[in-house]
Design a protein around this motif. Structure first.
Motif, PDB file in Angstrom:
ATOM      1  N   LYS A  60      62.580  19.089  34.505  1.00  0.00           N
ATOM      2  CA  LYS A  60      63.636  20.758  35.164  1.00  0.00           C
ATOM      3  C   LYS A  60      65.343  19.406  35.682  1.00  0.00           C
ATOM      4  O   LYS A  60      66.082  19.731  34.935  1.00  0.00           O
ATOM      5  CB  LYS A  60      63.416  21.140  35.516  1.00  0.00           C
ATOM      6  CG  LYS A  60      64.350  22.429  35.256  1.00  0.00           C
ATOM      7  CD  LYS A  60      63.977  24.328  35.627  1.00  0.00           C
ATOM      8  CE  LYS A  60      65.527  25.652  35.473  1.00  0.00           C
ATOM      9  NZ  LYS A  60      65.399  26.689  36.192  1.00  0.00           N
ATOM     10  N   TYR A  73      65.693  16.565  36.698  1.00  0.00           N
ATOM     11  CA  TYR A  73      66.471  15.100  35.548  1.00  0.00           C
ATOM     12  C   TYR A  73      67.461  15.432  34.708  1.00  0.00           C
ATOM     13  O   TYR A  73      68.415  15.243  34.895  1.00  0.00           O
ATOM     14  CB  TYR A  73      65.321  14.217  35.825  1.00  0.00           C
ATOM     15  CG  TYR A  73      65.660  13.832  34.489  1.00  0.00           C
ATOM     16  CD1 TYR A  73      65.882  11.852  35.179  1.00  0.00           C
ATOM     17  CD2 TYR A  73      65.605  13.271  33.707  1.00  0.00           C
ATOM     18  CE1 TYR A  73      66.519  11.165  34.678  1.00  0.00           C
ATOM     19  CE2 TYR A  73      65.936  12.134  32.453  1.00  0.00           C
ATOM     20  CZ  TYR A  73      65.973  10.954  33.102  1.00  0.00           C
ATOM     21  OH  TYR A  73      67.111  10.008  33.007  1.00  0.00           O
ATOM     22  N   TRP A  74      66.880  16.168  34.306  1.00  0.00           N
ATOM     23  CA  TRP A  74      67.195  16.371  32.510  1.00  0.00           C
ATOM     24  C   TRP A  74      68.682  17.073  33.021  1.00  0.00           C
ATOM     25  O   TRP A  74      69.779  17.408  31.760  1.00  0.00           O
ATOM     26  CB  TRP A  74      66.496  17.443  31.617  1.00  0.00           C
ATOM     27  CG  TRP A  74      65.502  16.260  31.077  1.00  0.00           C
ATOM     28  CD1 TRP A  74      64.458  16.054  31.264  1.00  0.00           C
ATOM     29  CD2 TRP A  74      65.868  15.463  29.966  1.00  0.00           C
ATOM     30  NE1 TRP A  74      64.077  15.005  30.495  1.00  0.00           N
ATOM     31  CE2 TRP A  74      65.153  14.816  29.993  1.00  0.00           C
ATOM     32  CE3 TRP A  74      67.254  14.996  29.918  1.00  0.00           C
ATOM     33  CZ2 TRP A  74      65.195  13.009  28.736  1.00  0.00           C
ATOM     34  CZ3 TRP A  74      67.293  13.667  28.798  1.00  0.00           C
ATOM     35  CH2 TRP A  74      65.936  12.838  28.414  1.00  0.00           C
ATOM     36  N   THR A  75      68.470  18.656  34.118  1.00  0.00           N
ATOM     37  CA  THR A  75      69.839  19.315  34.232  1.00  0.00           C
ATOM     38  C   THR A  75      71.340  18.265  34.958  1.00  0.00           C
ATOM     39  O   THR A  75      71.759  18.932  33.903  1.00  0.00           O
ATOM     40  CB  THR A  75      69.533  20.269  34.930  1.00  0.00           C
ATOM     41  OG1 THR A  75      68.229  21.461  34.678  1.00  0.00           O
ATOM     42  CG2 THR A  75      70.331  21.073  35.565  1.00  0.00           C
ATOM     43  N   ARG A 121      70.969  15.266  34.291  1.00  0.00           N
ATOM     44  CA  ARG A 121      71.534  13.976  33.212  1.00  0.00           C
ATOM     45  C   ARG A 121      72.517  14.711  32.640  1.00  0.00           C
ATOM     46  O   ARG A 121      73.544  14.082  32.353  1.00  0.00           O
ATOM     47  CB  ARG A 121      69.846  13.509  33.013  1.00  0.00           C
ATOM     48  CG  ARG A 121      70.828  12.735  31.867  1.00  0.00           C
ATOM     49  CD  ARG A 121      69.189  11.229  31.378  1.00  0.00           C
ATOM     50  NE  ARG A 121      70.190  10.845  30.237  1.00  0.00           N
ATOM     51  CZ  ARG A 121      69.089   9.800  29.624  1.00  0.00           C
ATOM     52  NH1 ARG A 121      67.941   9.878  30.233  1.00  0.00           N
ATOM     53  NH2 ARG A 121      69.511   9.150  28.773  1.00  0.00           N
ATOM     54  N   ARG A 122      72.482  16.155  31.618  1.00  0.00           N
ATOM     55  CA  ARG A 122      72.932  16.654  30.806  1.00  0.00           C
ATOM     56  C   ARG A 122      74.535  16.710  31.797  1.00  0.00           C
ATOM     57  O   ARG A 122      75.295  16.984  30.878  1.00  0.00           O
ATOM     58  CB  ARG A 122      71.985  18.075  30.422  1.00  0.00           C
ATOM     59  CG  ARG A 122      71.261  17.552  29.903  1.00  0.00           C
ATOM     60  CD  ARG A 122      70.939  18.846  29.338  1.00  0.00           C
ATOM     61  NE  ARG A 122      69.598  18.153  27.994  1.00  0.00           N
ATOM     62  CZ  ARG A 122      68.115  18.771  28.802  1.00  0.00           C
ATOM     63  NH1 ARG A 122      67.916  19.836  29.579  1.00  0.00           N
ATOM     64  NH2 ARG A 122      67.498  18.858  27.424  1.00  0.00           N
TER      65      ARG A 122
END
Length: 425
Positions: free
Chosen positions: A6, A8-10, A12-13
């Protein structure tokens, strides 16, 4: 895993949507920001994720953060948290420096003083104000670091820097182990004064720590090695600096008695006849300590095996020389299961030995530019070991899992052979 994914993707986006990726920006500042990669490098990304998790994780809430520098400290991603310029109570930050040794010399420099200057960068208050950079050792006096590692610019503020160093931090303190060299201590004191805006440096250890804090040390630290007592002194000073004296001194002693650190002088008993000693030492001083620990714990009558690997960015000759003091029946140079990409080319055994003062014309037919790094390690080991010692089993074609499986199989075969001999008798 869910928390990691969670975060990482938060992040990265969020980075991919950052306005700096807008190509319509035209100012010089905009152009500079536009040159920044969308995603940071591996270590910076992990640091960013860690800080995001520390700030947002609620079950349980993170109360204390311990940040260890990655390479040096001054320009590390870990060095982005500002200390307050004026002392505030209760204190929220504590900085300490352990024993400085030669590591990452390609980037940090080839002297302990140069490396100490990078370490002292963690004392910097107000990270964006570069007027408070102390002179880098062995750099021309008229140059000051501008934050680009290898580039300097003429410094018009040397006198101003010395004049405007704040005295508001006179009651604050940074810490460093007394076992550091006098040259290192001098550099750290200078960094504490300049980068730390007048903060003093306090040495820590058996000679400098207060009798009160020394009384909190248990007779035995949970992590083996005499150097860990020095590290325990530093840990006590940092905690006491933040929290004051303990309400229950025995709780501190118990914590130090039971502390564990995987891969730091760690013993793993796989079976009654198969024991693994693990240490992640990667500098000369730390490896000497690791060897002393191994010699004091390993049974001399048992069969000994060494599993070794170090990055090709480090010259392994001195490390392998230190390991020669231990007798090993098996020596396995294992490839890692994974490793980060490196821009540096792998050197041959001849080149590495020449860097350490050995004859550059020494004949090492098994090492060439096409040899694997593990084969190069094996070749250097054979050379520094000499031909007068009894033969050993040497291997450079396994990973760690395969090496452990091989050694367990050899141990099992040896036990079966001993049982057969006992039955025959």
């Amino acid at each position: 895993k869910d928390v990691f994914a969670k975060a990482y993707w938060t992040i990265r986006r969020g980075l991919e949507a950052w306005p700096a990726q807008d190509t319509s920006m035209t100012t010089e500042s905009d152009k500079y920001l536009a040159d920044i990669p969308v995603l940071p490098g591996y270590f910076r990304m992990l640091t960013l994720m860690a800080l995001y998790i520390f700030a947002n994780y609620q079950n349980p809430c993170v109360e204390v953060i311990i940040l260890e520098v990655g390479m040096g400290g001054r320009y590390d991603a870990t060095n982005m948290i500002d200390h307050p310029i004026q002392s505030i109570k209760p204190k929220r930050f504590a900085c300490g420096v352990t024993l400085i040794d030669y590591d990452h010399v390609r980037v940090l420099g080839h002297t302990l003083e140069e490396i100490a200057w990078y370490k002292g960068g963690i004392f910097l208050r107000d990270k964006e104000d570069r007027r408070y950079f102390s002179p880098r050792p062995n750099a021309p006096e008229k140059y000051v670091e501008d934050g680009n590692d290898n580039n300097g610019k003429q410094d018009p503020t040397t006198t101003e820097r010395s004049r405007i160093v704040s005295k508001d931090n006179g009651d604050d303190v940074f810490f460093a182990l007394e076992s550091n060299t006098s040259g290192v201590v001098d550099i750290l004191k200078r960094c504490a004064q300049t980068e730390g805006r007048g903060t003093r440096l306090q040495l820590v250890g058996a000679r400098h720590s207060s009798a009160e804090l020394r009384a909190y040390l248990p007779p035995q630290i949970g992590i083996p090695g005499p150097h860990q007592r020095d590290n325990a002194h530093l840990a006590l000073e940092l905690v006491a600096h933040l929290l004051g004296p303990p309400r229950d001194p025995q709780s501190w002693r118990t914590a130090l008695q039971t502390v564990s650190w995987p891969a730091r002088c760690q013993t793993i008993h796989v079976s009654p006849t198969f024991t693994i000693r693990v240490d992640g030492a990667h500098t000369e001083q730390s490896l000497k300590v690791g060897v002393d620990w191994f010699q004091s714990t390993a049974q001399r009558s048992s069969r000994r095996a060494l599993i070794f690997y170090c990055s090709h960015e480090k010259n392994p000759v001195k490390l392998l020389n230190i390991l020669q003091s231990c007798w090993f029946d098996d020596v396995l140079f294992c490839r890692p299961n994974s490793e980060r990409p490196s821009p540096l080319a792998k050197k041959t055994a001849q080149e590495l030995l020449h860097e350490c003062g050995y004859d550059s014309n020494v004949a090492l037919p098994s090492s060439s530019s096409s040899s694997s790094w593990e084969e190069t390690l094996r070749c250097i080991w054979d050379f520094v070991r000499g031909k007068t010692d009894p033969p050993q089993f040497l291997c450079s074609s396994m990973d760690v899992s395969q090496a452990l499986a091989y050694l367990k199989e050899q141990q099992q075969q040896q036990e079966e052979q001993e049982e057969e001999e006992e039955e025959q008798d």
